[in-house]
Design a protein around this motif. Sequence first.
Motif, PDB file in Angstrom:
ATOM      1  N   UNK A   1      -1.579  21.771   4.928  1.00 14.33           N
ATOM      2  CA  UNK A   1      -1.231  22.249   6.271  1.00 14.33           C
ATOM      3  C   UNK A   1      -2.429  22.816   7.034  1.00 14.33           C
ATOM      4  N   UNK A   2      -3.578  22.985   6.347  1.00 12.78           N
ATOM      5  CA  UNK A   2      -4.783  23.481   7.005  1.00 12.78           C
ATOM      6  C   UNK A   2      -5.651  22.296   7.408  1.00 12.78           C
ATOM      7  N   UNK A   3      -6.091  22.293   8.632  1.00 11.47           N
ATOM      8  CA  UNK A   3      -6.876  21.179   9.159  1.00 11.47           C
ATOM      9  C   UNK A   3      -8.308  21.643   9.413  1.00 11.47           C
ATOM     10  N   UNK A   4      -9.274  21.042   8.700  1.00  6.49           N
ATOM     11  CA  UNK A   4     -10.675  21.380   8.910  1.00  6.49           C
ATOM     12  C   UNK A   4     -11.136  20.757  10.238  1.00  6.49           C
ATOM     13  N   UNK A   5     -11.569  21.619  11.182  1.00 13.28           N
ATOM     14  CA  UNK A   5     -11.971  21.123  12.499  1.00 13.28           C
ATOM     15  C   UNK A   5     -13.470  21.232  12.734  1.00 13.28           C
ATOM     16  N   UNK A   6     -14.174  21.953  11.831  1.00  6.84           N
ATOM     17  CA  UNK A   6     -15.613  22.133  12.031  1.00  6.84           C
ATOM     18  C   UNK A   6     -16.269  22.443  10.692  1.00  6.84           C
ATOM     19  N   UNK A   7     -17.479  21.908  10.495  1.00 10.45           N
ATOM     20  CA  UNK A   7     -18.234  22.170   9.270  1.00 10.45           C
ATOM     21  C   UNK A   7     -19.722  22.030   9.591  1.00 10.45           C
ATOM     22  N   UNK A   8     -20.432  23.158   9.584  1.00  8.87           N
ATOM     23  CA  UNK A   8     -21.875  23.130   9.866  1.00  8.87           C
ATOM     24  C   UNK A   8     -22.702  23.204   8.597  1.00  8.87           C
ATOM     25  N   UNK A   9     -22.054  23.180   7.448  1.00  9.51           N
ATOM     26  CA  UNK A   9     -22.753  23.307   6.179  1.00  9.51           C
ATOM     27  C   UNK A   9     -22.463  24.642   5.532  1.00  9.51           C
ATOM     28  N   UNK A  10     -22.754  25.710   6.249  1.00  6.59           N
ATOM     29  CA  UNK A  10     -22.469  27.056   5.746  1.00  6.59           C
ATOM     30  C   UNK A  10     -21.165  27.617   6.299  1.00  6.59           C
ATOM     31  N   UNK A  11     -20.809  27.207   7.500  1.00  4.65           N
ATOM     32  CA  UNK A  11     -19.627  27.764   8.163  1.00  4.65           C
ATOM     33  C   UNK A  11     -18.603  26.651   8.378  1.00  4.65           C
ATOM     34  N   UNK A  12     -17.367  26.912   7.930  1.00  4.74           N
ATOM     35  CA  UNK A  12     -16.278  25.947   8.041  1.00  4.74           C
ATOM     36  C   UNK A  12     -15.130  26.601   8.800  1.00  4.74           C
ATOM     37  N   UNK A  13     -14.517  25.850   9.735  1.00  3.33           N
ATOM     38  CA  UNK A  13     -13.416  26.375  10.539  1.00  3.33           C
ATOM     39  C   UNK A  13     -12.163  25.557  10.252  1.00  3.33           C
ATOM     40  N   UNK A  14     -11.059  26.256   9.971  1.00  5.73           N
ATOM     41  CA  UNK A  14      -9.777  25.621   9.663  1.00  5.73           C
ATOM     42  C   UNK A  14      -8.742  26.008  10.724  1.00  5.73           C
TER      43      UNK A  14
END
Length: 699
Positions: free
Chosen positions: A674-687
């Motif tokens: 149910x969690x959708x990963x919308x961003x990943x910069x390598x160190x920082x991930x946004x769900x």
Amino acid sequence: MERLTVTGIDERSGSSSPGELGAVQKTDNNVIDRLLNKLPSPLRRIIFALLKRAGDPDTEDTSTNNQPGGLVLVCGWFPGLTLSCALGILSTSYSFSAGRDGQFGLELFFVLSMLLIFVPITIRLLSPAATRFERITIVCTAGISLYLIKVLTSPAYFSMYDEFLHWRTADDIMQTGHLFTSNALLPVSAYYPGMEIVTNALSTLSGMSTFHTALIVIGVARVLMVLSLFLLNERLTKSPRMAGIATIIYMGNPHFLLFDAQYAYESLALPLTVFVLLVIELHQFTSVRFNGLKSVAPIVMFAKARNTLLRGDLRWLSAVTLMVLITVVFTHHMTDYFLDGILVLWAGVYIFLHLKPLYRSYVARIALVGLILSVIAALQIGNPVVDYITSFFQMALVELKHILTGMSSARPLFQSYTGIPTPIWERILTILSQLLVLLGLPFGLLCLWLRFRKQALVVTFGVLVLCYPLVQVFRFTNAGGELVDRSAAFLYIPISTVLAIMIVQLWPTRWLRWKHLFSLAIALSVIALGGTILGVGPSMSLLPGPYMIAADTRSIDMEGIQDAAWTRTYLGPDNRVATDRTNQILEGTYGHQRIVDSIYDRVDISPIFFSPQMGPDEVGIIRAAKIHFLVVDMRMSKARPLLGFYIDESEVDAYQHTSPVDPHNLTKFNTVSQLNKVFDSGNIVIYDTGGLVNAPEKP
């Protein structure tokens, strides 16, 4: 048997020497004489010499011609001292630049820069040869130079934690055009918007950004602080030399270099407080002249004209006092309460010294007005200042109680929460600085009592310095350690005055030699350097350097800034976001997101990040707090937090983390459908938690 007295009797000839000890003669001489003569002769002579110098009313060399006699005499050492300060700033620039490149061991260049600024200026201020104009120029040069060091720590953007909190308040006022908008990062900030109002006004008129406008506002506040402190001490002691010494001592308090030079409400409110004290003291002086003139010759034409001018001066001073007092009240709560405390104590000293009845005391009236305004500000609808302050003090007192009762251990000194020990030279300087201050205070209080005990504000300062040794006990607590450092910015106002009185009384100009100048300059430089090191925090964390976990200034990097800016551009503002301490301030300012935390929402979000799996409890926290996005910083799994916590002080194992966060705990979100990963910069991930929050609950 040879006897010594403190009544001014010369022990060799038996002749009287009136006025030699000033105020000492007004004490109970018989009691003091009996006590002195019970002591061994060498000790009696030492005490007698100390009392003689401490009460000497003629410490300045009036024969020295300090009047302006040309450009060279007026400027004195000013050009050379300016060059020394410039070299200090150059050394700072090199150490900061190298620190950003990851080089280590460059703290010595920072120490060198501080010495280049402090030592030459301190020597000149101690010297009786400097003119009043020169003393004013060089203390202003020192204040501006130290402020430029703060600017060099981050010349392009805000980097200190509190700066982001107030930037958000200023940004909200700018966008909405209304005061008292909610600020989840620091809820109390919105109710004390004095600094943000000034910033927005100047920014609107000039077209500059909030950051560059903030540099100007705090820079002007720094000059106001230095000038007001100098003039206040000069007004109290009637000595420009003593005023210059007091001002340079104050610059050595732990918060002067960085904390009170950042974009935060205390940085503006504290200079205004000193300015208010100066204006009130000037009002007292003008009032005495006005009343004296009325009683002498009211029928003389000149006296009538002068009487009218003084009455106008009193009105202007009263108006300025009221305006600045209101500004302080609505700029910073703690500074306002400190000012109220000084005014109440000042009025009480007036009564104790029988200088003026309470109903006729101007200070008492101003204190009453200040208290009423403070109550009005605190009772604003929604203002959380009472809970904010009481919870902070309650936490410190409870922790101190647990330490004293053996329920918990004291906070280890001279090492960070990650176990990094403080270098031995930093420990020595810090300990020496505090010892010199604490050892100097008793002698300063003695000199104050013998010379200035009829001056109400000076006596008030003498009472206030007694608080400084008492608050040091909180240094052994986690929450109270910050309390001690913050109190220094306020308590060093009276401390600097008391120590300056001690120096001038015990080393009068007629006894002053170059060896004394250098010794005193070294001692004052140690106080300044040790206080500065104490203020920059563990591992010099407030200075530029390699990235560190949960280290505030050291944790601000371009990756975090760009990620926060991305959320505002592509996700829109005002989404409810849960994340760690560093990304909270970045998402709240650059991202303009609505941060969910324990301060504003009363929700502990740490289990979401620390738990090994997304169980019902973690899902319940997300749903109850209506969290829309999770911002996960994978670097939390690489090191322990320098400040002792990753998210806030209410988290599980705060100040007790023995290892970094398990990487599995931070990557578990990838396994939740149910969690959708919308961003990943390598160190920082946004769900995106929309699927989890909106999913129907199982029966």
